[in-house]
Design a protein around this motif. Structure first.
Motif, PDB file in Angstrom:
ATOM      1  N   ALA A  34     -26.803  17.423  -2.398  1.00 19.31           N
ATOM      2  CA  ALA A  34     -26.515  18.343  -1.288  1.00 19.31           C
ATOM      3  C   ALA A  34     -25.042  18.732  -1.290  1.00 19.31           C
ATOM      4  N   THR A  35     -24.175  17.774  -1.614  1.00 22.54           N
ATOM      5  CA  THR A  35     -22.748  18.069  -1.641  1.00 22.54           C
ATOM      6  C   THR A  35     -22.433  19.075  -2.737  1.00 22.54           C
ATOM      7  N   ALA A  37     -24.421  21.298  -3.904  1.00 22.36           N
ATOM      8  CA  ALA A  37     -24.994  22.611  -3.619  1.00 22.36           C
ATOM      9  C   ALA A  37     -24.329  23.312  -2.440  1.00 22.36           C
ATOM     10  N   THR A  38     -23.878  22.569  -1.448  1.00 18.11           N
ATOM     11  CA  THR A  38     -23.479  23.248  -0.215  1.00 18.11           C
ATOM     12  C   THR A  38     -22.033  23.021   0.234  1.00 18.11           C
ATOM     13  N   ALA A  39     -21.331  22.058  -0.367  1.00 14.35           N
ATOM     14  CA  ALA A  39     -19.979  21.794   0.131  1.00 14.35           C
ATOM     15  C   ALA A  39     -19.090  23.022  -0.084  1.00 14.35           C
ATOM     16  N   GLU A  40     -18.211  23.270   0.844  1.00 15.91           N
ATOM     17  CA  GLU A  40     -17.339  24.441   0.755  1.00 15.91           C
ATOM     18  C   GLU A  40     -15.894  24.006   0.568  1.00 15.91           C
ATOM     19  N   PHE A  41     -15.223  24.673  -0.383  1.00 23.19           N
ATOM     20  CA  PHE A  41     -13.805  24.394  -0.594  1.00 23.19           C
ATOM     21  C   PHE A  41     -13.003  25.264   0.357  1.00 23.19           C
ATOM     22  N   PHE A  42     -12.201  24.650   1.181  1.00 22.16           N
ATOM     23  CA  PHE A  42     -11.365  25.401   2.108  1.00 22.16           C
ATOM     24  C   PHE A  42     -10.070  25.747   1.386  1.00 22.16           C
ATOM     25  N   MET A  43      -9.855  27.034   1.096  1.00 23.00           N
ATOM     26  CA  MET A  43      -8.682  27.417   0.313  1.00 23.00           C
ATOM     27  C   MET A  43      -7.952  28.572   0.973  1.00 23.00           C
ATOM     28  N   ARG A  61     -14.420  28.711   1.410  1.00 25.34           N
ATOM     29  CA  ARG A  61     -14.087  29.062   2.777  1.00 25.34           C
ATOM     30  C   ARG A  61     -12.635  29.465   2.734  1.00 25.34           C
ATOM     31  N   VAL A 167     -20.228  35.966  13.618  1.00 24.32           N
ATOM     32  CA  VAL A 167     -21.225  36.870  13.073  1.00 24.32           C
ATOM     33  C   VAL A 167     -21.716  36.286  11.767  1.00 24.32           C
ATOM     34  N   GLU A 168     -23.003  36.082  11.696  1.00 26.76           N
ATOM     35  CA  GLU A 168     -23.554  35.522  10.469  1.00 26.76           C
ATOM     36  C   GLU A 168     -24.475  36.525   9.816  1.00 26.76           C
TER      37      GLU A 168
ATOM     38  N   GLN B 401      -9.204  20.913   0.966  1.00 27.90           N
ATOM     39  CA  GLN B 401     -10.118  20.474   2.010  1.00 27.90           C
ATOM     40  C   GLN B 401     -11.521  20.938   1.663  1.00 27.90           C
ATOM     41  N   THR B 403     -15.323  21.084   3.090  1.00 29.97           N
ATOM     42  CA  THR B 403     -16.085  20.886   4.316  1.00 29.97           C
ATOM     43  C   THR B 403     -17.573  20.962   4.017  1.00 29.97           C
TER      44      THR B 403
END
Lengths: 169, 682
Positions: A34-35, A37-43, A61, A167-168, B401, B403
């Motif tokens: 799951a990590t 596939a879905t984890a987002e890097f905040f940059m 992100r 808004v999605e 980071q 998330t």
């Protein structure tokens, strides 16, 4: 009540440990996949520009200042395009530079600042305006354009600050 | 004057807690019961004192005394009385006072309980209570003071201070800032108090567990005393969570009820460990097993409660729930660390003495299944905790980071929740110890085929093709059928016994064993809630459209027609309301009235979704944006939320179950003992 001898007890305990261990391995596997596939890097925009190439397909992100003149909405295709300018990712850096409002203002008016083009399927929220802070989730395409799936806006100067409009897709 | 009374009763309560702490320590060191008794009396006084303080603040809030900084920040003239009163927990300092008051109320238990058999537990329990309660009172007395007032000097400068500074006059603003509009909702009355009652209620089991460890005992007496309080804390925590979901669903307007927000998760964590505790608690009551589990889970639950409070109040995490940046972060961190390390240290020190007198046999029996239930609950707990700290850890290690969001939780915790539904269904089929496969196969032969009708029906009549949803609904049907079959069998036995009085027999199982059937009702409640969760997670449909007046859009067979856009003004807010009429195959089925409220004085806007629902489906619309009146064009987000109402139905069932389980029963103990010996010999 069943009383088990020492040999039986040991056997019994091994069964619990094996069953529990198998379960935990399955859970661990699930968490890892799951990590991936879905984890987002905040940059930040700056980091994205430097790292580009190895981030294709990765969930990202990114946060930046909206450049008002760049906003263009195509009603026929329901497509929204705009450009954001780099702002620091660290909250304390932002505080040190005089707060988010000041940081956004400077980011938009500095032509040297790294910029990123955004493409989003959907209409323009009313908070999408010059010097708003946009937080975007999505991926980078081959041309280096950020394909946003989710668009979150914050306007520090306006009343909406406490109420991020979401808004999605 | 009232603010002075409020503050000094609070200060006195704090001093009594400090005195009590010292008196207990003195009593323990010197082995003097008189000191302990004195501490007990001090505890008895704290609750009435804090009550006076809370009453003072309530009167000030109701009376719109804006010279108080707290009253000014959370109320305003146009707020109705009920909102002015609920503003007690609408800001940091007031909600901390409310928290301390509830905790002081629960702590009265230790001052009033008859300790005759367990006198050795009292001093340690008092120590825990004075330390915890004293800490929160200290925060209210030194850092977050709800009774501070505005003062101004002749030179025009202003200060906020409790007492009148030399040469300053009281400053009374004409109007207050008012409560954040998001909090102006009836949910404000119930959600925070329920959650706080759940949190603070766990002080009783926690203090009992610590005192048992510290007094060097390893019997199960502490659990017997704590059991009803664990249930009470748990049910309030459950209600608090559900009420929060309902509130989010009604007002936040994203079409859902749970956003995996760090603070939501922080409240879910103690619920998960508390739920695990309810299960092992039962096992230690029946046999002398699972001692370590119980102690660990009680300590963990309370530490998580404090951790959640720390997360919410210290400003380390930004979220809808978090209070804005504050200076109590460091004291709260120190307190959380002390409490956690103290509990852990005591646990390690006493670990060897907590040998269980019994070990469950591995097999298809209730003990094994409950152990797995707990393993699943704790896995979910670890996953959730990991999700909250992932950004912090990843930034420390990789400098980026990372998330994780709802999709991550759905993929990790989701399957585990489905597994729990299966276990709820399977557990009544198992017996205590041993493995009775004959009974199992007899039941399965009836229940399994009937349960398969559920997904079949949903497939054919509902047109659902979503595999996970079909499997989940099958498990739900299976679980309900197993419970029903079990109950019907008990009714038949009772019918046989009392010669056919059907109505008497129908209630007989519950009358005979309230605790057991209270538990069954709780499980049924959880299963019904899961129907709502399956509906919204698996079957939710949504669309975002811009419509002109007269235009319509279709979603899942329902046509939404944009009829009109109306603007009107109410007390201190501008309201824009859209009217969407709905029809299904040409038949009108009602209308939705999504609104957007703007509070010009506060510069805030609130989205109020339009909602109409029944047990089958909720139709839900959000007004996102509109163009000037000449064009009469508006943008909507429309949701088709199947089955979500079951979430609320299930939570009512769950509450009812706990009430049934807690109901006093005169002949109950006798029967219980008989039942227990029967089970153990059988």
């Amino acid at each position: 009540m069943t009383t088990t001898g020492s040999a039986g007890s040991k056997n019994n305990r091994i069964k619990f440990i094996i069953a529990g261990g198998l379960f935990l391995i399955a859970v661990l596997f699930m968490v890892i996949s799951a990590t991936r596939a879905t984890a987002e890097f905040f940059m930040t925009v700056g980091e994205l520009q430097q790292a580009d190439g190895d981030l294709r397909g990765q969930n990202l992100r990114v946060s930046g200042a909206v450049i008002g003149d760049s906003i263009a909405y195509d009603p026929a295709a329901n497509e929204l395009q705009f450009t954001i300018a780099h702002i620091p990712g660290d909250m304390s850096d932002i505080q040190d530079s005089g707060g988010i409002g000041e940081v956004l203002h400077r980011a938009v008016n500095d032509p040297q600042n790294p910029r990123l083009d955004i493409l989003y399927q959907g209409s323009a929220p009313d908070m999408l305006q010059d010097e708003a802070q946009a937080i975007l989730t999505g991926t980078l395409n081959d041309e280096g354009v950020f394909i946003a799936e989710e668009l979150l806006l914050k306007c520090p100067s306006k009343y909406e600050e406490a109420l991020p409009d979401q808004v999605e897709k | 004057m009232l603010s002075i009374v409020g503050f000094f009763t609070l200060a006195l309560a704090f001093l009594l807690a400090a005195y009590g702490l010292l008196a207990v320590i003195f009593g323990l060191v010197q082995k003097t019961p008189a000191w302990i008794e004195s501490a007990r009396l001090a505890l008895l006084m704290i609750f009435p004192l804090v009550t006076v303080s809370v009453a003072a603040l309530l009167i000030l809030l109701a009376g719109q005394r804006f010279e108080l900084a707290y009253v000014y920040s959370v109320t305003s003239l146009e707020m109705p009385l009920y909102l002015r009163l609920t503003a007690l927990w609408g800001g940091q300092s007031g909600s901390l006072l409310f928290w301390s008051w509830l905790m002081a109320g629960f702590s009265l238990f230790f001052a009033l309980h008859k300790w005759s058999r367990d006198a050795d537990l009292l001093p340690w329990a008092l120590l825990v209570v004075f330390f915890t309660l004293g800490f929160f009172l200290m925060i209210n007395v030194f850092f977050e003071i709800p009774f501070e007032r505005f003062w101004h000097f002749p030179d025009g400068s202003r200060v906020v201070s409790l007492l009148q500074p030399r040469g300053a006059w009281l400053l009374t603003p004409q109007d207050g800032q008012g409560l954040n509009p998001l909090l102006r909702h009836p949910g404000m009355i119930w959600h925070p108090p329920a959650l706080y009652l759940g949190f603070t209620g766990f002080i009783i089991p926690f203090a009992l567990a610590i005192s048992t460890l510290a007094a060097g005992r390893n019997d199960r007496r502490w659990l017997e005393i704590a059991r009803p309080w664990i249930l009470i804390g748990w049910v309030f925590l459950s209600l608090g969570l559900v009420l929060g979901m309902r509130w989010a669903y009604d007002i936040l307007g994203w079409g859902g009820y749970w956003g995996w927000d760090p603070v939501e998760i922080a409240a879910l964590l103690p619920w998960l460990s508390g739920t695990a505790l309810l299960h092992t608690n039962l096992l230690q009551a029946r046999r002398d097993g699972f001692k370590r589990w119980n102690v660990v889970l009680v300590l963990l639950t309370f530490v998580l409660v404090i951790f959640g409070t720390f997360i919410t109040r210290s400003g380390v995490i930004s979220s809808v729930h978090a209070f804005a940046g504050s200076e109590i972060g460091s004291p709260m961190f120190i307190f959380t660390a002390l409490l956690s390390l103290g509990s852990l240290g005591l646990l390690v020190y006493r670990w060897q003495d907590l040998q269980a007198g019994y070990e469950p046999a591995f097999g298809f029996n209730k003990e094994t299944l409950m152990l797995f239930t707990n393993l699943i609950l704790l896995s979910i707990l670890v996953i959730c905790f990991l999700g909250v700290i992932y950004p912090i850890i990843s930034e420390l290690i990789t400098d980026t980071q990372i998330t994780v969001g709802p999709a991550w939780y759905k993929r990790t915790a989701g399957p585990l929740f489905i597994l729990l539904v299966l276990l709820v269904g399977v557990c009544p089929l198992a017996v205590w110890s041993g493995t009775n496969l004959a009974r199992l196969s007899k039941r399965l032969r009836i229940v399994l085929p009937i349960s398969l009708l559920v997904p079949l029906f949903v497939w054919l009549a509902g047109g659902v093709r979503h595999g996970v949803v079909l499997v989940s609904l099958w498990l739900v049907g299976f679980s309900i059928l197993v419970m029903a079959a079990d109950y019907i069998q008990q009714v038949l036995v009772a019918l046989h016994k009392n010669q056919g009085n059907f109505w008497l027999a129908l209630g007989a199982p519950v009358r005979r064993n309230r605790r057991r059937y209270g538990g069954v009702l709780v499980h049924l409640g959880i299963i019904l809630m899961s129907i709502g969760i399956i509906g919204i997670e698996g079957l939710q449909q949504e669309t975002q459209v811009t419509l002109s007046v007269g235009e319509s859009v279709e979603l899942s067979g329902v046509t939404f027609r944009f009829e009109a856009l109306e603007h009107h003004e109410e007390e201190a807010r501008w309201i824009t309301e859209a009217v969407l009429s709905m029809s299904r195959a040409g038949e009108p089925v009602g209308a939705l009235y999504p609104q957007r409220e703007i509070y010009p004085n506060m510069g805030l806007a609130v989205t109020q979704p339009g909602l109409q629902g029944n047990l089958a489906v909720d139709l839900y619309a959000v007004l996102i944006d509109w163009r000037p009146i000449s064009q009469d064009e508006a943008t909507f987000r429309i949701f088709y939320n199947p089955l979500v109402s079951w979430l609320w139905v299930g939570s009512a069932m769950l509450t009812l179950g706990v009430v049934v389980a807690l109901m006093p029963e005169s002949a109950r103990r006798k029967l219980e003992r008989a039942a227990k010996s029967e089970v153990i010999s059988g």
